[in-house]
Design a protein around this motif. Structure first.
Motif, short mmCIF file in Angstrom:
data_model
loop_
_atom_site.label_atom_id
_atom_site.label_comp_id
_atom_site.label_asym_id
_atom_site.label_seq_id
_atom_site.Cartn_x
_atom_site.Cartn_y
_atom_site.Cartn_z
N SER A 1 21.37 -11.05 0.95
CA SER A 1 20.16 -11.01 1.78
C SER A 1 20.47 -10.39 3.14
O SER A 1 19.63 -9.69 3.71
N GLU A 2 21.67 -10.63 3.67
CA GLU A 2 22.03 -10.01 4.95
C GLU A 2 22.13 -8.50 4.81
O GLU A 2 21.72 -7.75 5.69
N GLU A 3 22.65 -8.02 3.67
CA GLU A 3 22.73 -6.59 3.43
C GLU A 3 21.34 -5.98 3.38
O GLU A 3 21.10 -4.91 3.93
N VAL A 4 20.42 -6.65 2.72
CA VAL A 4 19.04 -6.16 2.63
C VAL A 4 18.40 -6.12 4.01
O VAL A 4 17.76 -5.13 4.38
N LEU A 5 18.59 -7.17 4.80
CA LEU A 5 18.00 -7.21 6.14
C LEU A 5 18.58 -6.10 7.02
O LEU A 5 17.85 -5.46 7.77
N GLN A 6 19.89 -5.88 6.93
CA GLN A 6 20.51 -4.85 7.75
C GLN A 6 20.01 -3.46 7.38
O GLN A 6 19.88 -2.59 8.24
N SER A 7 19.72 -3.24 6.11
CA SER A 7 19.24 -1.92 5.70
C SER A 7 17.74 -1.77 5.93
O SER A 7 17.23 -0.66 5.96
N THR A 8 17.03 -2.87 6.13
CA THR A 8 15.58 -2.82 6.29
C THR A 8 15.16 -2.74 7.76
O THR A 8 14.24 -1.99 8.11
N PRO B 1 15.86 -2.32 12.05
CA PRO B 1 16.72 -1.57 12.97
C PRO B 1 17.78 -2.47 13.61
O PRO B 1 17.63 -3.69 13.66
N ALA B 2 18.84 -1.85 14.08
CA ALA B 2 19.93 -2.59 14.72
C ALA B 2 19.39 -3.39 15.91
O ALA B 2 18.55 -2.91 16.66
N GLY B 3 19.85 -4.60 16.05
CA GLY B 3 19.44 -5.44 17.17
C GLY B 3 18.16 -6.23 16.91
O GLY B 3 17.76 -7.05 17.71
N TYR B 4 17.52 -5.99 15.76
CA TYR B 4 16.28 -6.71 15.44
C TYR B 4 16.62 -8.15 15.12
O TYR B 4 17.61 -8.45 14.47
N THR B 5 15.80 -9.06 15.58
CA THR B 5 15.98 -10.47 15.27
C THR B 5 14.66 -11.06 14.78
O THR B 5 13.60 -10.65 15.23
N MET B 6 14.77 -11.98 13.85
CA MET B 6 13.57 -12.63 13.32
C MET B 6 13.28 -13.94 14.06
O MET B 6 12.38 -14.66 13.70
#
Length: 66
Positions: free
Chosen positions: A44-51, A53-58
């Protein structure tokens, strides 16, 4: 946890869930092992990183008030 299958079965009975089979209980036990959840987290972390932008937080930014 000594016997997670028994605990999950007790929880299912408490929630009055019908159709909880041994096969389903075994699947839940397998899916909730530490090793499996760790693998899922990495995916899931890989999917979030590819989806995103860098520095984005939920998480909402804000102050902690004690």
């Amino acid at each position: 946890m000594k016997n997670p299958k028994d605990i999950i079965a007790d929880l299912a009975r408490f929630l009055r869930l019908d159709g909880v089979t041994d096969e389903l209980l075994n699947g839940i036990v397998q899916a909730t092992t530490f090793d499996n959840m760790k693998r899922v987290k990495v995916k899931s972390e890989e999917v979030l990183q590819s989806t995103f932008p860098a520095g984005y937080t939920m998480f909402r930014k804000g102050m902690f008030v004690a």
